[in-house]
Design a protein around this motif. Structure first.
Motif, short mmCIF file in Angstrom:
data_model
loop_
_atom_site.label_atom_id
_atom_site.label_comp_id
_atom_site.label_asym_id
_atom_site.label_seq_id
_atom_site.Cartn_x
_atom_site.Cartn_y
_atom_site.Cartn_z
N PHE A 33 -4.76 35.41 56.46
CA PHE A 33 -4.73 33.96 56.29
C PHE A 33 -3.91 33.59 55.07
N LEU A 34 -2.99 32.66 55.25
CA LEU A 34 -2.17 32.14 54.17
C LEU A 34 -2.52 30.66 54.01
N SER A 35 -3.32 30.36 53.01
CA SER A 35 -3.70 28.96 52.78
C SER A 35 -2.52 28.22 52.14
N TYR A 36 -2.43 26.94 52.42
CA TYR A 36 -1.38 26.15 51.80
C TYR A 36 -1.61 26.02 50.29
N ALA A 37 -2.86 26.12 49.87
CA ALA A 37 -3.16 26.07 48.43
C ALA A 37 -2.51 27.25 47.70
N ASP A 38 -2.54 28.42 48.33
CA ASP A 38 -1.96 29.61 47.71
C ASP A 38 -0.49 29.82 48.06
N PHE A 39 -0.08 29.32 49.22
CA PHE A 39 1.28 29.51 49.70
C PHE A 39 1.87 28.17 50.13
N PRO A 40 2.18 27.32 49.16
CA PRO A 40 2.61 25.94 49.46
C PRO A 40 3.96 25.85 50.17
N GLN A 56 9.95 43.20 57.87
CA GLN A 56 11.12 43.96 57.40
C GLN A 56 10.81 45.44 57.24
N SER A 57 9.61 45.73 56.78
CA SER A 57 9.08 47.09 56.71
C SER A 57 7.57 46.92 56.80
N PHE A 58 6.85 48.01 56.93
CA PHE A 58 5.40 47.92 57.14
C PHE A 58 4.74 47.07 56.04
N GLY A 59 4.10 45.96 56.45
CA GLY A 59 3.38 45.11 55.50
C GLY A 59 4.26 44.21 54.66
N HIS A 60 5.52 44.06 55.02
CA HIS A 60 6.47 43.24 54.26
C HIS A 60 7.07 42.22 55.23
N PHE A 61 6.69 40.94 55.04
CA PHE A 61 7.02 39.89 55.99
C PHE A 61 8.06 38.93 55.41
N TYR A 62 8.94 38.46 56.29
CA TYR A 62 10.01 37.57 55.87
C TYR A 62 10.19 36.43 56.87
N VAL A 68 11.27 32.88 52.65
CA VAL A 68 10.00 33.30 52.04
C VAL A 68 9.78 34.76 52.39
N ASP A 69 9.43 35.54 51.38
CA ASP A 69 9.31 36.98 51.47
C ASP A 69 7.98 37.38 50.85
N LEU A 70 7.03 37.88 51.66
CA LEU A 70 5.69 38.21 51.15
C LEU A 70 5.24 39.57 51.65
N THR A 71 4.45 40.25 50.84
CA THR A 71 3.83 41.50 51.28
C THR A 71 2.39 41.24 51.67
N LEU A 83 2.21 33.91 39.39
CA LEU A 83 3.52 33.28 39.28
C LEU A 83 4.10 32.97 40.65
N LEU A 84 3.71 33.75 41.65
CA LEU A 84 4.18 33.49 43.01
C LEU A 84 3.31 32.46 43.71
N SER A 85 2.00 32.64 43.63
CA SER A 85 1.11 31.83 44.45
C SER A 85 0.74 30.50 43.82
N ASN A 86 0.97 30.32 42.52
CA ASN A 86 0.59 29.07 41.90
C ASN A 86 1.71 28.03 41.83
N VAL A 87 2.84 28.35 42.44
CA VAL A 87 3.92 27.38 42.53
C VAL A 87 3.43 26.26 43.43
N ARG A 88 3.52 25.05 42.96
CA ARG A 88 3.04 23.91 43.74
C ARG A 88 4.22 23.01 44.11
N VAL A 89 4.17 22.54 45.30
CA VAL A 89 5.19 21.61 45.76
C VAL A 89 4.79 20.23 45.29
N SER A 90 5.68 19.52 44.60
CA SER A 90 5.33 18.20 44.11
C SER A 90 5.27 17.20 45.26
N SER A 91 4.31 16.30 45.17
CA SER A 91 4.13 15.31 46.24
C SER A 91 4.81 14.02 45.88
#
Length: 91
Positions: A33-40, A56-62, A68-71, A83-91
């Motif tokens: 699960f990728l919540s918008y709060a953690d992955f805006p 892209q490789s086992f457990g590495h999604f693009y 967006v590139d996440l493991t 630093l990755l997950s707390n980036v917030r999109v300004s409204s």
């Protein structure tokens, strides 16, 4: 015979659900699960862009449309990567 081109994903990964709270990614029989709060980066994106995911490789999604590139580790433990997950999109 099914031949893959260079760079093609060899594993089945798919977005299994998109809701108002986030997205669910299914890979290797495991649902993540990728919540918008953690992955805006996924909030307010088109369904087409979210569904276009590659492993892209086992457990590495693009997500090429979103660049967006996440493991799997980042997805399962976003608190370890503030630093990755707390980036917030300004409204």
């Amino acid at each position: 015979m099914n031949l893959l081109k260079h760079g093609e994903s060899i594993s089945a990964v798919e977005v299994s659900n998109i809701s108002q709270h986030g997205i669910w990614l299914l890979a290797h029989g495991k649902e993540l699960f990728l919540s918008y709060a953690d992955f805006p980066w996924f909030r307010d994106q088109t369904v087409k862009a979210i569904l276009n995911v590659e492993e892209q490789s086992f457990g590495h999604f693009y997500w090429p449309d979103l660049d967006v590139d996440l493991t799997e580790e980042i997805i399962e433990h976003p608190e370890r990567f503030p630093l990755l997950s707390n980036v917030r999109v300004s409204s």
